[in-house]
Design a protein around this motif. Structure first.
Motif, PDB file in Angstrom:
ATOM      1  N   UNK A  66      13.029  -2.188 -78.099  1.00 57.63           N
ATOM      2  CA  UNK A  66      13.519  -2.993 -76.968  1.00 57.63           C
ATOM      3  C   UNK A  66      12.388  -3.326 -75.992  1.00 57.63           C
ATOM      4  N   UNK A  67      12.578  -4.441 -75.277  1.00 59.01           N
ATOM      5  CA  UNK A  67      11.606  -4.859 -74.265  1.00 59.01           C
ATOM      6  C   UNK A  67      12.313  -5.055 -72.932  1.00 59.01           C
ATOM      7  N   UNK A  68      11.521  -4.952 -71.862  1.00 52.91           N
ATOM      8  CA  UNK A  68      12.088  -5.013 -70.504  1.00 52.91           C
ATOM      9  C   UNK A  68      10.966  -5.429 -69.565  1.00 52.91           C
ATOM     10  N   UNK A  69      11.313  -6.242 -68.555  1.00 52.57           N
ATOM     11  CA  UNK A  69      10.300  -6.555 -67.543  1.00 52.57           C
ATOM     12  C   UNK A  69      10.936  -6.545 -66.154  1.00 52.57           C
ATOM     13  N   UNK A 109      19.615  -6.215 -73.341  1.00 54.29           N
ATOM     14  CA  UNK A 109      19.648  -7.669 -73.159  1.00 54.29           C
ATOM     15  C   UNK A 109      19.709  -8.052 -71.684  1.00 54.29           C
ATOM     16  N   UNK A 110      19.001  -9.128 -71.342  1.00 57.41           N
ATOM     17  CA  UNK A 110      18.846  -9.553 -69.942  1.00 57.41           C
ATOM     18  C   UNK A 110      19.799 -10.704 -69.613  1.00 57.41           C
ATOM     19  N   UNK A 111      20.465 -10.602 -68.460  1.00 55.59           N
ATOM     20  CA  UNK A 111      21.380 -11.648 -67.987  1.00 55.59           C
ATOM     21  C   UNK A 111      21.059 -11.949 -66.525  1.00 55.59           C
ATOM     22  N   UNK A 112      21.041 -13.222 -66.157  1.00 57.09           N
ATOM     23  CA  UNK A 112      20.789 -13.594 -64.759  1.00 57.09           C
ATOM     24  C   UNK A 112      22.113 -13.604 -64.003  1.00 57.09           C
ATOM     25  N   UNK A 146      20.597  -5.895 -66.884  1.00 59.06           N
ATOM     26  CA  UNK A 146      20.140  -5.514 -68.232  1.00 59.06           C
ATOM     27  C   UNK A 146      21.250  -4.676 -68.836  1.00 59.06           C
ATOM     28  N   UNK A 147      21.741  -5.118 -70.000  1.00 55.85           N
ATOM     29  CA  UNK A 147      22.877  -4.453 -70.638  1.00 55.85           C
ATOM     30  C   UNK A 147      22.400  -3.642 -71.838  1.00 55.85           C
ATOM     31  N   UNK A 148      22.763  -2.356 -71.866  1.00 56.96           N
ATOM     32  CA  UNK A 148      22.404  -1.482 -72.986  1.00 56.96           C
ATOM     33  C   UNK A 148      23.593  -1.336 -73.916  1.00 56.96           C
ATOM     34  N   UNK A 149      23.380  -1.656 -75.170  1.00 49.40           N
ATOM     35  CA  UNK A 149      24.454  -1.499 -76.160  1.00 49.40           C
ATOM     36  C   UNK A 149      23.852  -1.434 -77.547  1.00 49.40           C
ATOM     37  N   UNK A 150      24.301  -0.457 -78.337  1.00 49.83           N
ATOM     38  CA  UNK A 150      23.850  -0.315 -79.728  1.00 49.83           C
ATOM     39  C   UNK A 150      22.334  -0.397 -79.881  1.00 49.83           C
ATOM     40  N   UNK A 151      21.613   0.380 -79.079  1.00 47.35           N
ATOM     41  CA  UNK A 151      20.147   0.487 -79.137  1.00 47.35           C
ATOM     42  C   UNK A 151      19.410  -0.770 -78.676  1.00 47.35           C
TER      43      UNK A 151
END
Length: 516
Positions: free
Chosen positions: A21-24, A237-240, A229-234
């Motif tokens: 996973x990636x995150x900023x 995902x980013x949402x504005x 940022x939603x965590x699900x099943x490893x």
């Protein structure tokens, strides 16, 4: 960019938490980190703060950034006072002052040239102290302590004597005094009363720097975040937008994926059928092979495994007498009184929310009613035929597995019944076989709810049952409590949760002998 996380992979034993996973985190972003219990939100915080080393991937912070972390599990040891914890926010300035004193000590044996260099260094450090308001520390400490209601307790109060909410306030006050460029907040509203949740909400709404917030308090999150940022099943995902915006987009994406999956499954079925019927015939063999190639190259859509949704239902015991309990001139407390004389009466069928600021004695009152804590004076009369179910605010996670934990409570259950009871509370096989102490706060709460639900009760005493629970579990608990035919006495700081369950609200502040 303030924080960049790339290709992060991590797990515990056989259980994967993140997979590539990636995150900023960018300047000014107010991020809400959301997901069901056990998806790895606190683990992620531990990785980005360096407390935990990931299996793979890199975590890069901007070099000049100061990070402040509100950690629910920070150690506060006996002997530390509220004042000393708050002053430790300025430890780096006290270190600077100590450095100045050491330079002055060295001057006694220094040459003139060295003294001039030293004076220059002292001047630089002195400017830094002045610029950071070093000589106004006491005033700043007092200001934040007053805003969070800590001043009334006294800054010389030992931190180990504090309630969960007061402890959270001390850690929060220290963090705000540190004025880091980045705030990391792990469920900051747990244990906070309504007044201070409102104060924190205003603070975060006006906060100019970036922060990452873990919370299951949807109204609170909606007001303060602008990225989810939603965590699900490893995955991450980013949402504005805020939580409601995320939910809208997430539901649409989920529906689109399910529709695409159904269409593809239909196509796969038709292609397989064509190949099976035509591969043996010479005339149609080439067409069958062409369809087979299409099947082989197809990028098959996979739906995320549905997480088990909890199903809570409280077993009802026989009907109790009309009066459940009555207190006569009850004064609660430990070494010193927390209340004036309390005269309260609860009758069959009532559902009551017990509210009031932190440390006022809500948990102590429940324990006094149960006989777990001896009151300072007065008495509690319990009614007839009571079967009480008690949910304690927080307990120490044990070394036992979830299965062993439930089996000890219900030795007559078969292994199948134990597993079924835990699964009903929304726990997966992986959770069920894990030790209780390695589970997240929300999963541990579900284990405790499992014990409560499998014992008949006609009155439930619940101390902050929503802390740590994810949105689905909270909604289901609300439904179960509305459906429960017995009586409920509920300590809760979330009006959104209790308002349409309860028949009355008792504010313990009316009986407090503390200055609030």
């Amino acid at each position: 960019m303030i924080l960049n996380v790339e290709k992060l992979t991590h797990g515990f034993g056989d259980r994967a938490i993140f997979d590539n996973v990636s995150f900023r985190l960018l300047k000014g972003e107010h991020i809400g980190l959301v997901g069901a219990n056990g998806e790895g939100k606190s683990t992620f915080m531990n990785i980005i703060t360096g407390k935990l080393k990931p299996d793979e991937g890199k975590v890069e912070w901007n070099k000049n950034v100061r990070v402040g972390y509100l950690d629910q599990h920070a150690v506060l040891t006996k002997g530390m006072t509220i004042g000393s914890v708050l002053q430790s926010a300025f430890a780096y300035l006290y270190d600077m002052e100590e450095e100045i004193n050491q330079i002055y000590d060295k001057m006694a044996e220094a040459s003139e040239e060295e003294i001039n260099e030293m004076l220059e260094e002292v001047g630089t450090l002195q400017d830094l102290l002045t610029n950071h308001d070093f000589y106004m520390i006491d005033m700043k400490v007092e200001q934040v302590a007053r805003a969070l209601g800590l001043l009334d307790l006294g800054l010389d109060h030992d931190v180990t004597d504090l309630s969960g909410g007061q402890r959270t306030k001390v850690l929060l006050a220290k963090l705000l005094l540190e004025k880091p460029e980045i705030l990391l907040l792990d469920e900051p509203t747990n244990y906070l009363d309504a007044e201070h949740i409102s104060w924190l909400k205003r603070y975060l709404e006006e906060y100019e720097n970036a922060f990452i917030l873990i919370s299951h308090d949807v109204p609170f999150m909606n007001d303060v975040v602008n990225i989810i940022y939603h965590m699900e099943n490893c995955e991450l995902n980013r949402y504005v937008g805020n939580y409601d915006n995320f939910l809208e987009v997430y539901e649409v994406k989920k529906a689109q994926l399910e529709a695409a999956y159904r269409r593809q499954q239909q196509e796969i079925s038709e292609l397989k059928d064509f190949v099976a019927r035509n591969k043996a015939r010479v005339a149609t063999r080439n067409m069958a092979m062409s369809r087979q190639k299409k099947l082989d190259k197809m990028d098959v859509i996979e739906l995320n495994k549905e997480k088990p949704k909890p199903e809570f239902r409280f077993l009802e015991a026989r009907t109790p007498g009309k009066v459940l309990f009555e207190t006569t001139d009850l004064v609660i407390g430990y070494d010193t009184p927390l209340s004036k004389e309390i005269n309260l009466r609860m009758e069959r069928g009532e559902k009551i929310a017990l509210v009031g600021t932190n440390g006022i004695g809500k948990s102590t009152l429940l324990k006094s009613l149960l006989g777990l804590t001896k009151p300072i004076s007065g008495k509690v009369n319990l009614g007839d035929y009571l079967h009480i179910g008690y949910f304690e605010q927080e307990t120490e996670g044990t070394n036992r597995s979830c299965i062993e934990e439930i089996w000890e409570e219900f030795p007559g259950f078969s292994q199948f019944e134990v597993r079924a009871a835990l699964a009903k509370c929304g726990l997966t096989t992986e959770h069920i076989e894990s030790k209780v102490k390695v589970l997240s706060g929300g999963e541990q709460a579900k284990v405790r709810l499992c014990k409560l639900m499998n014992r008949e009760a006609n009155v439930l005493l619940l101390d902050e049952p929503t802390n740590h629970l994810d949105v689905d579990a909270k909604d289901e608990l609300k439904r179960a409590l509305k459906e429960f035919k017995g009586s409920v006495l509920l300590v809760c700081h979330e009006p959104d949760f209790y308002e349409d369950i309860v028949t009355a609200v008792w504010n313990l502040e009316e009986y407090s002998c503390l200055t609030l």
